[in-house]
Design a protein around this motif. Structure first.
Motif, mmCIF file in Angstrom:
data_model
loop_
_atom_site.group_PDB
_atom_site.id
_atom_site.type_symbol
_atom_site.label_atom_id
_atom_site.label_comp_id
_atom_site.label_asym_id
_atom_site.label_seq_id
_atom_site.Cartn_x
_atom_site.Cartn_y
_atom_site.Cartn_z
ATOM 1 N N LYS A 22 1.503 -49.722 25.938
ATOM 2 C CA LYS A 22 0.102 -50.047 26.173
ATOM 3 C C LYS A 22 -0.506 -49.136 27.236
ATOM 4 O O LYS A 22 -1.632 -48.669 27.099
ATOM 5 C CB LYS A 22 -0.038 -51.504 26.588
ATOM 6 C CG LYS A 22 0.135 -52.475 25.453
ATOM 7 C CD LYS A 22 -0.053 -53.905 25.913
ATOM 8 C CE LYS A 22 0.096 -54.868 24.757
ATOM 9 N NZ LYS A 22 -0.071 -56.260 25.171
ATOM 10 N N VAL A 23 0.234 -48.894 28.295
ATOM 11 C CA VAL A 23 -0.252 -48.014 29.360
ATOM 12 C C VAL A 23 -0.406 -46.586 28.841
ATOM 13 O O VAL A 23 -1.394 -45.909 29.135
ATOM 14 C CB VAL A 23 0.683 -48.065 30.586
ATOM 15 C CG1 VAL A 23 0.328 -46.994 31.593
ATOM 16 C CG2 VAL A 23 0.634 -49.435 31.223
ATOM 17 N N GLU A 24 0.560 -46.114 28.073
ATOM 18 C CA GLU A 24 0.466 -44.758 27.517
ATOM 19 C C GLU A 24 -0.749 -44.617 26.604
ATOM 20 O O GLU A 24 -1.430 -43.603 26.639
ATOM 21 C CB GLU A 24 1.743 -44.399 26.767
ATOM 22 C CG GLU A 24 2.903 -44.096 27.676
ATOM 23 C CD GLU A 24 4.190 -43.834 26.923
ATOM 24 O OE1 GLU A 24 4.205 -43.962 25.680
ATOM 25 O OE2 GLU A 24 5.181 -43.495 27.581
ATOM 26 N N ARG A 25 -1.017 -45.630 25.799
ATOM 27 C CA ARG A 25 -2.203 -45.589 24.934
ATOM 28 C C ARG A 25 -3.475 -45.564 25.768
ATOM 29 O O ARG A 25 -4.415 -44.838 25.470
ATOM 30 C CB ARG A 25 -2.222 -46.784 23.989
ATOM 31 C CG ARG A 25 -1.627 -46.457 22.643
ATOM 32 C CD ARG A 25 -1.765 -47.626 21.740
ATOM 33 N NE ARG A 25 -0.956 -48.671 22.390
ATOM 34 C CZ ARG A 25 -0.844 -49.910 22.011
ATOM 35 N NH1 ARG A 25 -1.485 -50.334 20.988
ATOM 36 N NH2 ARG A 25 -0.085 -50.766 22.642
ATOM 37 N N LEU A 26 -3.520 -46.370 26.820
ATOM 38 C CA LEU A 26 -4.691 -46.410 27.688
ATOM 39 C C LEU A 26 -4.888 -45.075 28.397
ATOM 40 O O LEU A 26 -6.000 -44.563 28.493
ATOM 41 C CB LEU A 26 -4.546 -47.535 28.714
ATOM 42 C CG LEU A 26 -5.668 -47.664 29.735
ATOM 43 C CD1 LEU A 26 -6.958 -48.108 29.052
ATOM 44 C CD2 LEU A 26 -5.281 -48.647 30.811
ATOM 45 N N MET A 27 -3.788 -44.500 28.885
ATOM 46 C CA MET A 27 -3.880 -43.247 29.646
ATOM 47 C C MET A 27 -4.151 -42.034 28.763
ATOM 48 O O MET A 27 -4.452 -40.967 29.275
ATOM 49 C CB MET A 27 -2.588 -43.028 30.444
ATOM 50 C CG MET A 27 -2.392 -44.011 31.573
ATOM 51 S SD MET A 27 -3.725 -44.002 32.781
ATOM 52 C CE MET A 27 -3.503 -42.402 33.494
ATOM 53 N N SER A 28 -4.053 -42.167 27.461
ATOM 54 C CA SER A 28 -4.249 -41.012 26.594
ATOM 55 C C SER A 28 -5.714 -40.801 26.193
ATOM 56 O O SER A 28 -6.017 -39.853 25.494
ATOM 57 C CB SER A 28 -3.377 -41.130 25.347
ATOM 58 O OG SER A 28 -3.786 -42.251 24.591
ATOM 59 N N LYS A 60 -9.658 -39.703 26.801
ATOM 60 C CA LYS A 60 -10.215 -38.546 27.521
ATOM 61 C C LYS A 60 -10.630 -38.892 28.938
ATOM 62 O O LYS A 60 -10.372 -38.122 29.874
ATOM 63 C CB LYS A 60 -11.407 -37.975 26.756
ATOM 64 C CG LYS A 60 -11.029 -37.242 25.511
ATOM 65 C CD LYS A 60 -12.248 -36.660 24.835
ATOM 66 C CE LYS A 60 -11.846 -35.943 23.556
ATOM 67 N NZ LYS A 60 -13.004 -35.359 22.874
ATOM 68 N N ASP A 61 -11.260 -40.047 29.119
ATOM 69 C CA ASP A 61 -11.696 -40.441 30.463
ATOM 70 C C ASP A 61 -10.516 -40.658 31.397
ATOM 71 O O ASP A 61 -10.550 -40.261 32.561
ATOM 72 C CB ASP A 61 -12.532 -41.724 30.394
ATOM 73 C CG ASP A 61 -13.883 -41.502 29.745
ATOM 74 O OD1 ASP A 61 -14.354 -40.344 29.742
ATOM 75 O OD2 ASP A 61 -14.458 -42.484 29.246
ATOM 76 N N ARG A 62 -9.480 -41.298 30.910
ATOM 77 C CA ARG A 62 -8.297 -41.552 31.749
ATOM 78 C C ARG A 62 -7.553 -40.265 32.085
ATOM 79 O O ARG A 62 -7.017 -40.128 33.183
ATOM 80 C CB ARG A 62 -7.353 -42.540 31.065
ATOM 81 C CG ARG A 62 -7.961 -43.887 30.847
ATOM 82 C CD ARG A 62 -8.244 -44.581 32.172
ATOM 83 N NE ARG A 62 -8.967 -45.803 31.936
ATOM 84 C CZ ARG A 62 -10.159 -46.085 32.429
ATOM 85 N NH1 ARG A 62 -10.764 -45.224 33.204
ATOM 86 N NH2 ARG A 62 -10.745 -47.220 32.165
ATOM 87 N N ILE A 63 -7.504 -39.335 31.163
ATOM 88 C CA ILE A 63 -6.855 -38.045 31.442
ATOM 89 C C ILE A 63 -7.605 -37.336 32.558
ATOM 90 O O ILE A 63 -7.003 -36.785 33.491
ATOM 91 C CB ILE A 63 -6.776 -37.181 30.161
ATOM 92 C CG1 ILE A 63 -5.779 -37.798 29.181
ATOM 93 C CG2 ILE A 63 -6.382 -35.741 30.494
ATOM 94 C CD1 ILE A 63 -5.785 -37.154 27.813
ATOM 95 N N LYS A 64 -8.933 -37.376 32.500
ATOM 96 C CA LYS A 64 -9.749 -36.744 33.543
ATOM 97 C C LYS A 64 -9.527 -37.442 34.884
ATOM 98 O O LYS A 64 -9.366 -36.787 35.918
ATOM 99 C CB LYS A 64 -11.223 -36.804 33.142
ATOM 100 C CG LYS A 64 -12.137 -36.018 34.040
ATOM 101 C CD LYS A 64 -13.543 -35.940 33.476
ATOM 102 C CE LYS A 64 -14.251 -37.239 33.763
ATOM 103 N NZ LYS A 64 -15.677 -37.223 33.431
ATOM 104 N N ASP A 65 -9.493 -38.785 34.879
ATOM 105 C CA ASP A 65 -9.248 -39.538 36.111
ATOM 106 C C ASP A 65 -7.877 -39.221 36.690
ATOM 107 O O ASP A 65 -7.719 -39.087 37.908
ATOM 108 C CB ASP A 65 -9.345 -41.045 35.855
ATOM 109 C CG ASP A 65 -10.766 -41.499 35.563
ATOM 110 O OD1 ASP A 65 -11.709 -40.734 35.849
ATOM 111 O OD2 ASP A 65 -10.924 -42.623 35.051
#
Length: 106
Positions: free
Chosen positions: A21-27, A29-34
């Motif tokens: 779930k965390v990997e899906r959330l972090m993938s 575009k906004d999370r990658i930038k953060d």
């Protein structure tokens, strides 16, 4: 609606479900930038604590003790950083302290 005859029910989860779930959330575009921004701001200081000051292992146990130790480490780091900035910019320590007092009063 299904009625249960026992007072409990078992919920099973896959061992790595939270990780997925965390990997899906972090993938996104906004999370990658953060995360890239975080690596430049927060993680750089953590690396300094580990490499320069050898704080890769804390020989204490307990959340409160670790929090107190980390507060001490971060406060010391901030003071070192402040004094280095004062020296680099050839500032007067008295004027810096006066500015800090003025900021804390407002």
């Amino acid at each position: 609606m299904k009625c249960y005859t026992t007072n409990h029910r078992a919920i099973t989860r896959y061992v790595h479900e939270v990780t997925y779930k965390v990997e899906r959330l972090m993938s996104t575009k906004d999370r990658i930038k953060d995360y890239k921004l975080r690596s430049k701001t927060v993680e750089a200081h953590n690396g300094t604590f580990k490499r320069i000051y050898n704080y890769d292992y804390l020989p204490i146990v307990g959340l409160k003790r670790v929090q107190n130790q980390m507060f001490t480490i971060v406060a010391s780091y901030n003071l070192i950083r402040l004094f280095n900035l004062i020296k680099e910019n050839k500032m007067d320590l008295h004027s810096v302290i006066s500015a800090i007092k003025f900021i804390s009063l407002t």
